[in-house]
Design a protein around this motif. Structure first.
Motif, short mmCIF file in Angstrom:
data_model
loop_
_atom_site.label_atom_id
_atom_site.label_comp_id
_atom_site.label_asym_id
_atom_site.label_seq_id
_atom_site.Cartn_x
_atom_site.Cartn_y
_atom_site.Cartn_z
N ALA A 1 27.23 -90.67 12.54
CA ALA A 1 25.90 -91.27 12.34
C ALA A 1 26.00 -92.75 12.67
N GLN A 2 25.37 -93.14 13.78
CA GLN A 2 25.42 -94.52 14.23
C GLN A 2 24.63 -95.44 13.30
N VAL A 3 25.09 -96.68 13.18
CA VAL A 3 24.35 -97.67 12.41
C VAL A 3 23.01 -97.94 13.12
N GLY A 4 21.93 -97.89 12.39
CA GLY A 4 20.61 -98.14 12.97
C GLY A 4 20.01 -96.95 13.67
N GLU A 5 20.67 -95.80 13.61
CA GLU A 5 20.13 -94.59 14.25
C GLU A 5 18.81 -94.20 13.58
N LYS A 6 17.86 -93.75 14.38
CA LYS A 6 16.54 -93.39 13.86
C LYS A 6 16.65 -92.25 12.84
N LEU A 7 15.76 -92.27 11.85
CA LEU A 7 15.76 -91.22 10.83
C LEU A 7 15.56 -89.85 11.47
N GLY A 8 14.67 -89.77 12.48
CA GLY A 8 14.43 -88.49 13.14
C GLY A 8 15.70 -87.91 13.76
N LYS A 9 16.56 -88.77 14.30
CA LYS A 9 17.81 -88.30 14.90
C LYS A 9 18.76 -87.78 13.83
N LEU A 10 18.77 -88.46 12.67
CA LEU A 10 19.61 -87.99 11.56
C LEU A 10 19.11 -86.62 11.07
N GLN A 11 17.80 -86.48 10.98
CA GLN A 11 17.23 -85.20 10.56
C GLN A 11 17.55 -84.09 11.57
N ALA A 12 17.54 -84.45 12.85
CA ALA A 12 17.88 -83.47 13.89
C ALA A 12 19.33 -83.02 13.75
N LYS A 13 20.22 -83.92 13.38
CA LYS A 13 21.63 -83.55 13.18
C LYS A 13 21.78 -82.63 11.97
N LEU A 14 21.02 -82.90 10.92
CA LEU A 14 21.03 -82.01 9.76
C LEU A 14 20.53 -80.62 10.15
N PHE A 15 19.49 -80.59 10.98
CA PHE A 15 18.95 -79.31 11.46
C PHE A 15 20.02 -78.55 12.26
N ASP A 16 20.69 -79.25 13.17
CA ASP A 16 21.69 -78.61 14.02
C ASP A 16 22.80 -77.97 13.19
N ILE A 17 23.17 -78.61 12.09
CA ILE A 17 24.29 -78.13 11.28
C ILE A 17 23.84 -77.05 10.28
N LEU A 18 22.73 -77.30 9.59
CA LEU A 18 22.35 -76.47 8.45
C LEU A 18 21.34 -75.37 8.77
N VAL A 19 20.60 -75.52 9.86
CA VAL A 19 19.51 -74.57 10.13
C VAL A 19 19.77 -73.73 11.37
N GLU A 20 20.03 -74.38 12.50
CA GLU A 20 20.10 -73.67 13.78
C GLU A 20 21.01 -72.44 13.77
N PRO A 21 22.24 -72.51 13.24
CA PRO A 21 23.11 -71.33 13.28
C PRO A 21 22.55 -70.12 12.54
N LYS A 22 21.59 -70.33 11.62
CA LYS A 22 21.06 -69.24 10.81
C LYS A 22 19.84 -68.58 11.44
N LYS B 1 18.60 -97.45 24.41
CA LYS B 1 19.64 -97.43 25.45
C LYS B 1 20.43 -98.73 25.41
N GLU B 2 19.72 -99.83 25.27
CA GLU B 2 20.39 -101.13 25.20
C GLU B 2 21.28 -101.24 23.96
N ALA B 3 20.94 -100.47 22.92
CA ALA B 3 21.73 -100.48 21.69
C ALA B 3 22.93 -99.53 21.77
N GLY B 4 23.07 -98.83 22.92
CA GLY B 4 24.25 -97.99 23.11
C GLY B 4 24.02 -96.50 23.23
N ASP B 5 22.75 -96.05 23.23
CA ASP B 5 22.47 -94.62 23.36
C ASP B 5 22.42 -94.25 24.84
N ASP B 6 23.49 -93.61 25.35
CA ASP B 6 23.59 -93.26 26.77
C ASP B 6 22.57 -92.19 27.18
N GLU B 7 22.04 -91.45 26.21
CA GLU B 7 21.14 -90.35 26.54
C GLU B 7 19.66 -90.73 26.40
N ALA B 8 19.39 -91.95 25.98
CA ALA B 8 17.99 -92.38 25.80
C ALA B 8 17.27 -92.40 27.15
#
Length: 504
Positions: free
Chosen positions: A358-379, A443-450
């Protein structure tokens, strides 16, 4: 390759080379292009496979009217008589070769043929004592000499990488591999017919783009020498397809390659096939219905039922499918409480606790998406539409009119993986510019996929794009689902592999 195997292979190659020289000395060309067949093996089996020996005589199938060509895949010799099987693109049939029937000199030459050689055969049909429909050869000729042997016990090989690296061999000896790619062709053909029948027009958009857009992904870079400019292999065709909506084409689709400079796994290949389609005067709810119809009819066509089995799990593709909002899925399937995923610090802490970065300053939506990927998607084994994604992670999607923190977007999940991604499209040029500017800051903050700023796309929106819905469906994953294939490499003819390592 170990030394013993290498030595054995060298001996086989030497022996085949000697046979090839014998044939050439006898005036037999090794690679002629003069033989012409008049039927496929499958046509013979379909028309005559159920007939008795007497019935074959009655219809005249015992006469030398059949001219076929195929690769020798099995061979048993009994002195003056040889039984062998040949295989073409449609099937396999047994051939009976008798010295007295084809002539002693021709039989002597035939005995120099090997498993793997492609031969032409002319003859009639009969049934052996064991009841097998067999072609009685009156003429056999070499069409292509094989200098390498086919694997004798191919299905026993544990090194699946050999199958992917030498797909040409895999297709020869593995019926399952052939079946997968035949079905893949049928799947793509069905999709085209399905969309064409609904007024969509198939188009082609650039593979090399000056600005990569349409997805959050790292692109491959290349350089155009004549124009001295950097170009990118496309990560998605989206922004070009939506330019066509601006131009007046109201229903368009493209089935083609995308390229993303990302890791390789059972679900990811850097080069993959995507269907994207766009429909003016539609929203994401309409696309849900269209997707249900497409998948269910496709399963019925390819698998014979909307109930299929994938890796031992039964999947029911019968509409209607489950629908949950993004936040509902975090609660009902992920087991989270709103205060856990809506509070920035708690969400970030939970992501890290679950082993994700979890990057410093990462958007809340991105953090929620990571929670989804781990806790929801496989089910999400059965089909689930997950909708109303956070605006933070949906830079091209239309904001929900009641709640601008979420977007009118859905993703489809089946067997624990994403199968489709769809939006009510963003057509407001002012909102789009603001979203792009936010992506540039990320992207300027380091997100290569932005996403990058695309001024021409904004200019196109300024001319006016009609309200629309758009969707992308991964063809490779769809083929995996409908062919019960565990890895994306099974459904791509030539998947990307590391360079082959050879040892002396």
């Amino acid at each position: 390759m170990n030394k013993e195997h290498s030595k054995e292979e060298s001996q086989i190659l030497k022996h085949r080379g000697e046979k090839a020289r014998f044939l050439q000395d006898a005036g037999i060309p090794l690679y002629p292009n003069t033989f012409r067949k008049n039927t496929d093996i499958a046509d013979i089996l379909d028309k005559y496979g159920s007939l008795t020996d007497e019935q074959l005589e009655e219809v005249g199938a015992d006469t030398a009217d059949f001219v076929v060509a195929g690769r020798i895949v099995a061979l048993r010799s009994f002195g003056k008589v040889t039984f062998f099987h040949i295989q073409d693109h449609s099937g396999k049939i047994q051939v009976y070769a008798q010295r007295d029937l084809i002539g002693p000199e021709n039989y002597k030459i035939f005995k120099k043929y090997d498993i793997g050689d492609i031969v032409g055969v002319k003859g009639g049909l009969f049934r052996t004592k064991t009841g097998e429909l067999t072609l009685k050869a009156e003429h056999i000729e070499l069409v292509t000499k094989s200098m390498r042997p086919l694997p004798e016990k191919y299905h026993g090989l544990k090194d699946v990488e050999t199958r992917y690296r030498q797909r040409y061999v895999d297709l020869i000896v593995n019926p399952r591999a052939r079946e997968i790619f035949i079905k893949r062709t049928k799947i793509v053909r069905f999709i085209r017919n399905f969309l064409d029948a609904r007024g969509f027009m198939e188009v082609e958009t650039p593979m090399m783009q000056p600005i990569p857009g349409g997805a959050t992904a790292r692109p491959f870079e290349t350089h155009h020498n004549a124009l001295d400019m950097k170009l990118y292999l496309r990560i998605a065709p989206e922004l070009y397809l939506k330019r066509l909506l601006v131009g007046g084409f109201e229903r368009v689709y493209e089935i083609n390659r995308n390229f993303r400079n990302e890791g390789i796994s059972t679900q990811h290949n850097p080069e993959f096939t995507m269907l994207e389609f766009y429909m003016a005067y539609a929203d994401f709810h309409m696309l849900m219905e269209l997707t249900e119809e497409l998948f269910s009819r496709l399963a019925q066509e390819i698998c014979g039922s909307t109930r299929i089995t994938y890796q031992g799990q039964e999947v029911d593709l019968t509409p209607p499918w489950n629908k949950l909002s993004f936040y509902e899925s975090l609660e009902k399937i992920g087991g989270l409480k709103p205060e856990e995923y809506q509070d920035y610090d708690r969400a970030r802490e939970l992501v890290q606790k679950l082993g994700e970065n979890a990057q410093v300053g990462e958007k809340l939506g991105k953090l929620q998406a990571k929670l989804f990927d781990i806790l929801v998607e496989p089910k999400l084994v059965q089909p689930h539409f997950i909708y109303h994604y956070p605006t933070d992670i949906s830079p091209l999607s239309r904001k929900n009119e009641q709640d601008p923190t979420i977007t009118d977007r859905f993703e489809l999940f089946i067997t624990g993986r994403e199968m489709a991604n769809a939006f009510s499209e963003l057509n407001d040029p002012f909102d789009q510019r603001a979203r792009f500017e936010e992506q540039v800051r990320e992207k300027e903050a380091g997100d290569d996929e932005a996403h990058r700023m695309d001024e021409d796309y904004i200019r196109a929106l300024e001319y006016g794009m009609p309200p629309a819905g758009g969707e992308g469906i991964g063809i490779d994953r769809l083929v995996m689902l409908l062919t019960d294939s565990p890895s994306i490499r099974e459904v791509i003819l030539f998947p990307l592999l590391r360079p082959e390592v050879t040892t002396a």
